[in-house]
Every structure is written in structure tokens, then in C-alpha cells.
Design a protein around this motif. Structure first.
Motif, mmCIF file in Angstrom:
data_model
loop_
_atom_site.group_PDB
_atom_site.id
_atom_site.type_symbol
_atom_site.label_atom_id
_atom_site.label_comp_id
_atom_site.label_asym_id
_atom_site.label_seq_id
_atom_site.Cartn_x
_atom_site.Cartn_y
_atom_site.Cartn_z
ATOM 1 N N PHE A 1 0.844 -1.194 0.000
ATOM 2 C CA PHE A 1 0.000 0.000 0.000
ATOM 3 C C PHE A 1 0.878 1.242 0.000
ATOM 4 N N ASN A 2 0.356 2.321 -0.583
ATOM 5 C CA ASN A 2 1.125 3.563 -0.657
ATOM 6 C C ASN A 2 1.345 4.189 0.710
ATOM 7 N N GLU A 3 0.371 3.997 1.620
ATOM 8 C CA GLU A 3 0.488 4.637 2.921
ATOM 9 C C GLU A 3 1.658 4.043 3.694
ATOM 10 N N LYS A 4 2.327 4.895 4.440
ATOM 11 C CA LYS A 4 3.471 4.423 5.214
ATOM 12 C C LYS A 4 3.022 3.533 6.359
ATOM 13 N N ASN A 5 1.965 3.952 7.049
ATOM 14 C CA ASN A 5 1.467 3.215 8.210
ATOM 15 C C ASN A 5 0.072 2.695 7.888
ATOM 16 N N ILE A 6 -0.157 1.390 7.986
ATOM 17 C CA ILE A 6 -1.466 0.857 7.624
ATOM 18 C C ILE A 6 -2.464 0.977 8.765
ATOM 19 N N PHE A 7 -2.035 1.384 9.948
ATOM 20 C CA PHE A 7 -2.940 1.395 11.101
ATOM 21 C C PHE A 7 -3.714 2.692 11.242
ATOM 22 N N PHE A 8 -3.074 3.835 10.971
ATOM 23 C CA PHE A 8 -3.737 5.113 11.214
ATOM 24 C C PHE A 8 -3.959 5.841 9.901
ATOM 25 N N MET A 9 -4.963 5.398 9.168
ATOM 26 C CA MET A 9 -5.272 6.015 7.882
ATOM 27 C C MET A 9 -6.755 5.823 7.643
ATOM 28 N N PHE A 10 -7.439 6.896 7.262
ATOM 29 C CA PHE A 10 -8.860 6.784 6.980
ATOM 30 C C PHE A 10 -9.084 6.911 5.487
ATOM 31 N N GLY A 11 -10.219 6.401 5.027
ATOM 32 C CA GLY A 11 -10.507 6.428 3.605
ATOM 33 C C GLY A 11 -10.040 5.157 2.938
ATOM 34 N N PHE A 12 -10.426 4.990 1.659
ATOM 35 C CA PHE A 12 -10.074 3.751 0.971
ATOM 36 C C PHE A 12 -8.582 3.739 0.650
ATOM 37 N N LEU B 1 -16.935 0.207 12.452
ATOM 38 C CA LEU B 1 -16.716 1.340 11.552
ATOM 39 C C LEU B 1 -15.295 1.890 11.694
ATOM 40 N N ALA B 2 -14.810 1.941 12.940
ATOM 41 C CA ALA B 2 -13.472 2.493 13.168
ATOM 42 C C ALA B 2 -12.390 1.607 12.566
ATOM 43 N N LEU B 3 -12.619 0.297 12.553
ATOM 44 C CA LEU B 3 -11.584 -0.630 12.069
ATOM 45 C C LEU B 3 -11.785 -1.039 10.609
ATOM 46 N N ALA B 4 -12.809 -0.503 9.927
ATOM 47 C CA ALA B 4 -13.114 -0.940 8.562
ATOM 48 C C ALA B 4 -11.946 -0.702 7.612
ATOM 49 N N SER B 5 -11.340 0.465 7.709
ATOM 50 C CA SER B 5 -10.234 0.805 6.814
ATOM 51 C C SER B 5 -9.028 -0.103 7.063
ATOM 52 N N LEU B 6 -8.763 -0.370 8.330
ATOM 53 C CA LEU B 6 -7.658 -1.278 8.674
ATOM 54 C C LEU B 6 -7.954 -2.685 8.160
ATOM 55 N N ASN B 7 -9.224 -3.116 8.265
ATOM 56 C CA ASN B 7 -9.570 -4.464 7.827
ATOM 57 C C ASN B 7 -9.397 -4.646 6.319
ATOM 58 N N ILE B 8 -9.687 -3.593 5.541
ATOM 59 C CA ILE B 8 -9.472 -3.687 4.086
ATOM 60 C C ILE B 8 -8.002 -3.959 3.810
ATOM 61 N N ARG B 9 -7.140 -3.187 4.464
ATOM 62 C CA ARG B 9 -5.700 -3.362 4.239
ATOM 63 C C ARG B 9 -5.225 -4.736 4.710
ATOM 64 N N LEU B 10 -5.594 -5.094 5.946
ATOM 65 C CA LEU B 10 -5.119 -6.366 6.501
ATOM 66 C C LEU B 10 -5.616 -7.544 5.681
ATOM 67 N N SER B 11 -6.904 -7.509 5.269
ATOM 68 C CA SER B 11 -7.446 -8.651 4.538
ATOM 69 C C SER B 11 -6.771 -8.801 3.180
ATOM 70 N N ARG B 12 -6.497 -7.680 2.498
ATOM 71 C CA ARG B 12 -5.812 -7.780 1.209
ATOM 72 C C ARG B 12 -4.378 -8.269 1.379
ATOM 73 N N LEU B 13 -3.690 -7.794 2.417
ATOM 74 C CA LEU B 13 -2.321 -8.256 2.663
ATOM 75 C C LEU B 13 -2.306 -9.750 2.960
ATOM 76 N N ILE B 14 -3.238 -10.209 3.814
ATOM 77 C CA ILE B 14 -3.297 -11.638 4.146
ATOM 78 C C ILE B 14 -3.609 -12.444 2.893
ATOM 79 N N TRP B 15 -4.524 -11.933 2.050
ATOM 80 C CA TRP B 15 -4.901 -12.626 0.812
ATOM 81 C C TRP B 15 -3.709 -12.744 -0.130
#
Ligand SMILES: [Zn+2]
Length: 120
Positions: free
Chosen positions: A22-33, A97-111
Motif C-alpha cells: 500500500f502507498n500509505e506508510k502506516n497501515i494502522f492510522f489512515m482513513f478512507g479507501f 466502523l473504526a476498524l473498517a479501513s484497517l480491515n481492508i488493508r489487513l485482509s488484502r495483505l493476508i490474501w
């Protein structure tokens, strides 16, 4: 096994562990897709192997959400007198709702890590 989890949490490429998924440096504290790189900047490993490759990541995301909901319920029930208080559902909704953005990143990384050894 533990180093794989470390690489997933650090957003590393599954092939070389140098580039970022992912482009973001930190996958934990980022909002939006999240915005994904098409391939690894270091080894050119292609992350989206075929169109719709990440539809399967929804199953991982669902599993993560259920696990987080159960964990939230277990923690939240200590703060209420009754075992089942309707306010716990609202708390679970806020956590989801708060963890939705993190879950998108984590699930794609795990996949990506699950299918990293299949043909490129
Ligand atoms: Zn790479």
C-alpha cells in the motif's frame, strides 16, 4: 510464522519483503479507501494477479470483523451489569466502523500472502 505476521503488519511485499503493498506508510492510522501499488517497487511482483483477485479478501475481512466484534463484546460486557445490554451492539458498531479501513488493508495483505507462491 511470526515473521510472516510481522511482514503483513509492516505492509511488506510478499516476494522480497522490501517494497510496500500500500502507498500509505502506516497501515494502522489512515482513513478512507487505501491506495494499492500495482506491483512491487523493488522486485516488480504483481499484487493483483487477475481482475477480481481481491474479491476473496472479503472473506478474510468478514472473519476479521467477526473476531473483532466478539472481542469487543467480551471486553464491553465487563462494563455493564447485564450480560446482554443493547448499548453493547452500538459499541460493536462503532468499533466495526473504526476498524473498517484497517480491515481492508489487513485482509488484502493476508490474501496476497496466502497466494504468493502461485504462478505470476
Ligand atoms: Zn517485492
Amino acid at each position: 510464522m511470526s515473521h510472516i505476521i510481522t511482514h503483513i503488519l509492516n505492509n511488506h511485499c510478499p516476494n522480497c519483503h522490501e517494497g510496500k503493498v500500500f502507498n500509505e506508510k502506516n497501515i494502522f492510522f489512515m482513513f478512507g479507501f487505501p491506495t494499492m501499488n500495482k506491483s512491487c517497487s523493488h522486485c516488480k511482483f504483481k499484487f493483483e494477479k487477475e481482475p477480481g483477485f481481491f474479491f476473496g479478501a472479503m472473506y478474510i475481512s468478514y472473519g476479521l470483523t467477526v473476531a473483532q466484534s466478539i472481542a469487543t463484546y467480551v471486553i464491553a460486557q465487563f462494563f455493564f451489569d447485564k450480560t446482554f445490554d443493547l448499548r453493547i451492539i452500538a459499541i460493536i458498531g462503532i468499533v466495526i466502523l473504526a476498524l473498517a479501513s484497517l480491515n481492508i488493508r489487513l485482509s488484502r495483505l493476508i490474501w496476497i500472502y496466502i497466494f504468493k507462491n502461485y504462478s505470476r
